[in-house]
Design a protein around this motif. Structure first.
Motif, PDB file in Angstrom:
ATOM      1  N   LEU A 116       0.836  -1.199   0.000  1.00 33.72           N
ATOM      2  CA  LEU A 116       0.000   0.000   0.000  1.00 33.72           C
ATOM      3  C   LEU A 116       0.874   1.254   0.000  1.00 33.72           C
ATOM      4  N   PRO A 117       0.650   2.186  -0.913  1.00 34.64           N
ATOM      5  CA  PRO A 117       1.412   3.436  -0.870  1.00 34.64           C
ATOM      6  C   PRO A 117       0.916   4.299   0.300  1.00 34.64           C
ATOM      7  N   ILE A 118       1.812   5.131   0.822  1.00 39.85           N
ATOM      8  CA  ILE A 118       1.471   6.007   1.941  1.00 39.85           C
ATOM      9  C   ILE A 118       1.242   7.409   1.378  1.00 39.85           C
ATOM     10  N   PRO A 119       0.009   7.936   1.443  1.00 36.97           N
ATOM     11  CA  PRO A 119      -0.221   9.295   0.942  1.00 36.97           C
ATOM     12  C   PRO A 119       0.437  10.327   1.856  1.00 36.97           C
ATOM     13  N   LEU A 120       1.033  11.343   1.262  1.00 38.96           N
ATOM     14  CA  LEU A 120       1.662  12.410   2.047  1.00 38.96           C
ATOM     15  C   LEU A 120       0.675  13.556   2.235  1.00 38.96           C
ATOM     16  N   PRO A 121       0.306  13.884   3.484  1.00 37.53           N
ATOM     17  CA  PRO A 121      -0.565  15.027   3.725  1.00 37.53           C
ATOM     18  C   PRO A 121       0.161  16.328   3.369  1.00 37.53           C
ATOM     19  N   SER A 122      -0.581  17.386   3.175  1.00 34.00           N
ATOM     20  CA  SER A 122       0.044  18.671   2.849  1.00 34.00           C
ATOM     21  C   SER A 122       0.885  19.147   4.027  1.00 34.00           C
ATOM     22  N   GLY A 123       2.044  19.675   3.735  1.00 39.55           N
ATOM     23  CA  GLY A 123       2.942  20.166   4.774  1.00 39.55           C
ATOM     24  C   GLY A 123       3.920  19.129   5.285  1.00 39.55           C
ATOM     25  N   VAL A 124       3.848  17.888   4.780  1.00 41.26           N
ATOM     26  CA  VAL A 124       4.754  16.831   5.217  1.00 41.26           C
ATOM     27  C   VAL A 124       5.722  16.507   4.083  1.00 41.26           C
ATOM     28  N   THR A 125       7.015  16.473   4.403  1.00 39.96           N
ATOM     29  CA  THR A 125       8.021  16.108   3.411  1.00 39.96           C
ATOM     30  C   THR A 125       8.808  14.906   3.920  1.00 39.96           C
ATOM     31  N   VAL A 126       9.223  14.049   2.992  1.00 38.43           N
ATOM     32  CA  VAL A 126      10.018  12.872   3.325  1.00 38.43           C
ATOM     33  C   VAL A 126      11.297  12.935   2.506  1.00 38.43           C
TER      34      VAL A 126
END
Length: 181
Positions: free
Chosen positions: A7-17
């Motif tokens: 399952l891919p992990i969606p990135l919420p707005s304001g979060v960077t990896v």
């Protein structure tokens, strides 16, 4: 294929990896977490989602696949929303109060018990019989809550002690011959 790992992990707005070999740095509005993982596991950020892949179907890679994905998902949720564990205190005269950044527990011992919050954890006492543990690291929040509960776990006969909010206890019956009390 791992049901969790694929399952891919969606990135919420304001979060960077930011991905480095064997490490992911997750930054968000609530703070920053570093997640270490096996360098053989492939982690990429693709169009607003974090994708975790494994090199082979070997037993070790299968187990690391789901683990890495779960750790990254927990870190992303932690820096965007945070984690909270609530504890309840039951018992006559049992209570908690804030003393600076520490909690003072009166829970039936001859002395008050002082609990300090480790770095990155916030302790609150909204009511004298409730404790709220919050932070961005899921593992650390759970461990601090478990440590506080372990100071005076719920009694099996009366239910007195510190328990998680919503925790259901099965109370043992007392002695059969005792009436009232």
């Amino acid at each position: 294929m791992s049901r969790i790992g694929k399952l891919p992990i969606p990135l919420p707005s304001g979060v960077t990896v930011e991905i480095k070999p064997g490490q992911a740095v997750v930054k968000g509005p609530k703070g920053q977490l570093v997640v270490d993982f096996d360098p053989e596991i492939e982690v990429k950020v693709e169009d607003g989602q974090v994708v975790v892949r494994r090199p082979t179907d070997g037993r070790r890679h299968r187990s690391l696949h789901g683990l890495t994905r779960a750790l990254l998902a927990n870190a992303i949720t932690g820096v965007s929303e945070g984690y909270v564990k609530e504890l309840e205190i039951k018992g006559i005269g049992y209570r908690a109060k804030m003393q600076g950044g520490k909690i003072e527990l009166s829970i039936g011992f001859s002395h008050p018990v002082i609990v300090e919050a480790p770095e990155g954890i916030t302790l609150e006492v909204p009511e004298p019989t409730k404790i709220r543990v919050s932070g961005i690291d899921k593992q650390k929040v759970g461990q601090v809550a478990a440590d506080i509960r372990a100071i005076r776990p719920p009694d099996a006969y009366h239910g007195k002690g510190i328990r998680y909010a919503g925790e259901v206890l099965r109370l043992k019956p007392g002695k059969a011959g005792v009436t009232g009390g």
